[in-house]
Design a protein around this motif. Structure first.
Motif, PDB file in Angstrom:
ATOM      1  N   GLU A 112     -11.392  -2.202  -3.243  1.00 13.70           N
ATOM      2  CA  GLU A 112     -11.383  -2.307  -1.786  1.00 13.70           C
ATOM      3  C   GLU A 112     -10.425  -3.389  -1.318  1.00 13.70           C
ATOM      4  O   GLU A 112      -9.696  -3.204  -0.349  1.00 13.70           O
ATOM      5  CB  GLU A 112     -12.793  -2.596  -1.258  1.00 13.70           C
ATOM      6  CG  GLU A 112     -13.737  -1.434  -1.345  1.00 13.70           C
ATOM      7  CD  GLU A 112     -15.137  -1.808  -0.908  1.00 13.70           C
ATOM      8  OE1 GLU A 112     -15.320  -2.841  -0.236  1.00 13.70           O
ATOM      9  OE2 GLU A 112     -16.070  -1.051  -1.250  1.00 13.70           O
ATOM     10  N   LEU A 113     -10.432  -4.525  -2.012  1.00 13.34           N
ATOM     11  CA  LEU A 113      -9.508  -5.602  -1.648  1.00 13.34           C
ATOM     12  C   LEU A 113      -8.065  -5.174  -1.847  1.00 13.34           C
ATOM     13  O   LEU A 113      -7.202  -5.469  -1.021  1.00 13.34           O
ATOM     14  CB  LEU A 113      -9.801  -6.853  -2.478  1.00 13.34           C
ATOM     15  CG  LEU A 113     -11.043  -7.634  -2.101  1.00 13.34           C
ATOM     16  CD1 LEU A 113     -11.277  -8.756  -3.103  1.00 13.34           C
ATOM     17  CD2 LEU A 113     -10.917  -8.197  -0.697  1.00 13.34           C
ATOM     18  N   LYS A 114      -7.795  -4.490  -2.934  1.00  7.82           N
ATOM     19  CA  LYS A 114      -6.445  -4.013  -3.206  1.00  7.82           C
ATOM     20  C   LYS A 114      -6.010  -3.026  -2.132  1.00  7.82           C
ATOM     21  O   LYS A 114      -4.877  -3.063  -1.669  1.00  7.82           O
ATOM     22  CB  LYS A 114      -6.370  -3.359  -4.583  1.00  7.82           C
ATOM     23  CG  LYS A 114      -4.952  -3.014  -5.005  1.00  7.82           C
ATOM     24  CD  LYS A 114      -4.924  -2.280  -6.331  1.00  7.82           C
ATOM     25  CE  LYS A 114      -5.236  -3.234  -7.452  1.00  7.82           C
ATOM     26  NZ  LYS A 114      -5.084  -2.608  -8.783  1.00  7.82           N
ATOM     27  N   GLY A 115      -6.905  -2.145  -1.715  1.00 11.16           N
ATOM     28  CA  GLY A 115      -6.604  -1.179  -0.668  1.00 11.16           C
ATOM     29  C   GLY A 115      -6.328  -1.874   0.665  1.00 11.16           C
ATOM     30  O   GLY A 115      -5.452  -1.479   1.429  1.00 11.16           O
ATOM     31  N   GLY A 116      -7.073  -2.941   0.960  1.00  7.92           N
ATOM     32  CA  GLY A 116      -6.861  -3.706   2.184  1.00  7.92           C
ATOM     33  C   GLY A 116      -5.538  -4.435   2.178  1.00  7.92           C
ATOM     34  O   GLY A 116      -4.873  -4.553   3.210  1.00  7.92           O
ATOM     35  N   GLU A 117      -5.114  -4.932   1.017  1.00  9.22           N
ATOM     36  CA  GLU A 117      -3.824  -5.631   0.910  1.00  9.22           C
ATOM     37  C   GLU A 117      -2.669  -4.666   1.125  1.00  9.22           C
ATOM     38  O   GLU A 117      -1.669  -5.001   1.734  1.00  9.22           O
ATOM     39  CB  GLU A 117      -3.698  -6.301  -0.448  1.00  9.22           C
ATOM     40  CG  GLU A 117      -4.576  -7.516  -0.622  1.00  9.22           C
ATOM     41  CD  GLU A 117      -4.494  -8.097  -2.007  1.00  9.22           C
ATOM     42  OE1 GLU A 117      -3.746  -7.570  -2.855  1.00  9.22           O
ATOM     43  OE2 GLU A 117      -5.205  -9.077  -2.260  1.00  9.22           O
ATOM     44  N   GLU A 118      -2.823  -3.424   0.646  1.00 11.21           N
ATOM     45  CA  GLU A 118      -1.760  -2.441   0.817  1.00 11.21           C
ATOM     46  C   GLU A 118      -1.614  -2.074   2.281  1.00 11.21           C
ATOM     47  O   GLU A 118      -0.498  -1.825   2.756  1.00 11.21           O
ATOM     48  CB  GLU A 118      -2.048  -1.198  -0.030  1.00 11.21           C
ATOM     49  CG  GLU A 118      -1.929  -1.438  -1.521  1.00 11.21           C
ATOM     50  CD  GLU A 118      -2.345  -0.242  -2.349  1.00 11.21           C
ATOM     51  OE1 GLU A 118      -2.701   0.802  -1.770  1.00 11.21           O
ATOM     52  OE2 GLU A 118      -2.329  -0.349  -3.583  1.00 11.21           O
ATOM     53  N   LEU A 119      -2.702  -2.025   3.032  1.00 18.68           N
ATOM     54  CA  LEU A 119      -2.651  -1.691   4.459  1.00 18.68           C
ATOM     55  C   LEU A 119      -1.967  -2.798   5.254  1.00 18.68           C
ATOM     56  O   LEU A 119      -1.195  -2.526   6.170  1.00 18.68           O
ATOM     57  CB  LEU A 119      -4.055  -1.437   5.012  1.00 18.68           C
ATOM     58  CG  LEU A 119      -4.748  -0.172   4.542  1.00 18.68           C
ATOM     59  CD1 LEU A 119      -6.162  -0.123   5.102  1.00 18.68           C
ATOM     60  CD2 LEU A 119      -3.977   1.060   4.977  1.00 18.68           C
ATOM     61  N   THR A 120      -2.214  -4.071   4.917  1.00 20.36           N
ATOM     62  CA  THR A 120      -1.602  -5.186   5.637  1.00 20.36           C
ATOM     63  C   THR A 120      -0.141  -5.343   5.271  1.00 20.36           C
ATOM     64  O   THR A 120       0.658  -5.812   6.063  1.00 20.36           O
ATOM     65  CB  THR A 120      -2.344  -6.507   5.366  1.00 20.36           C
ATOM     66  OG1 THR A 120      -2.347  -6.769   3.957  1.00 20.36           O
ATOM     67  CG2 THR A 120      -3.770  -6.434   5.890  1.00 20.36           C
ATOM     68  N   ALA A 121       0.246  -4.928   4.076  1.00 19.97           N
ATOM     69  CA  ALA A 121       1.646  -5.018   3.639  1.00 19.97           C
ATOM     70  C   ALA A 121       2.506  -3.973   4.305  1.00 19.97           C
ATOM     71  O   ALA A 121       3.707  -4.123   4.442  1.00 19.97           O
ATOM     72  CB  ALA A 121       1.735  -4.900   2.128  1.00 19.97           C
ATOM     73  N   SER A 122       1.924  -2.862   4.756  1.00 14.76           N
ATOM     74  CA  SER A 122       2.703  -1.769   5.354  1.00 14.76           C
ATOM     75  C   SER A 122       3.150  -2.053   6.753  1.00 14.76           C
ATOM     76  O   SER A 122       2.806  -2.788   7.500  1.00 14.76           O
ATOM     77  CB  SER A 122       1.869  -0.474   5.398  1.00 14.76           C
ATOM     78  OG  SER A 122       1.535  -0.097   4.093  1.00 14.76           O
TER      79      SER A 122
END
Length: 122
Positions: A112-122
């Motif tokens: 979940e944390l990894k998925g959240g980081e990918e959303l903020t990086a986009s």
């Protein structure tokens, strides 16, 4: 008792119990679930063994498996005595091993944390 001997006996008990659960125990409470023997700890006098197990299922299924294993402990101990070549056959106590559930929960949290980081990086 040496650590090497204890480790060898623990592994033999784990191996034989796994085989007995898979092939010879005919208790529907235990056979309906995938029970995994994760670890065994014997006392220095080899009279008692704590058997750690895990299953994947809900709380009701876990409680049913716990009752089935507690009910079958005497039979499993007797069958284990036939297979082991030790002076004493250990009395078995089954304990649910929560480490697999904790590992799964941590893995999901990290995903979940990894998925959240990918959303903020986009």
């Amino acid at each position: 008792m040496s650590k090497k001997y204890a480790k060898r006996v623990n592994e033999l008990i784990r191996m034989h119990l796994t085989d007995l659960l898979e092939r010879e125990l005919h208790d529907p409470r235990v056979n309906s679930a995938q029970v995994t023997i994760s670890d065994v700890e014997i006392t220095p006098d080899v009279r008692h063994a704590r058997v750690f197990y895990s299953i994947i299922g809900d709380d009701a299924q876990k409680a049913e498996v716990a009752r089935g294993l507690a009910s079958a402990a005497g039979w499993l101990s007797r069958e284990l005595g036939k297979r082991l070549r030790t002076r004493h056959t250990p009395q078995l106590t089954f304990e649910f091993d929560e480490s697999f559930e904790r590992g799964d929960r941590l893995s999901r949290l990290l995903d979940e944390l990894k998925g959240g980081e990918e959303l903020t990086a986009s």
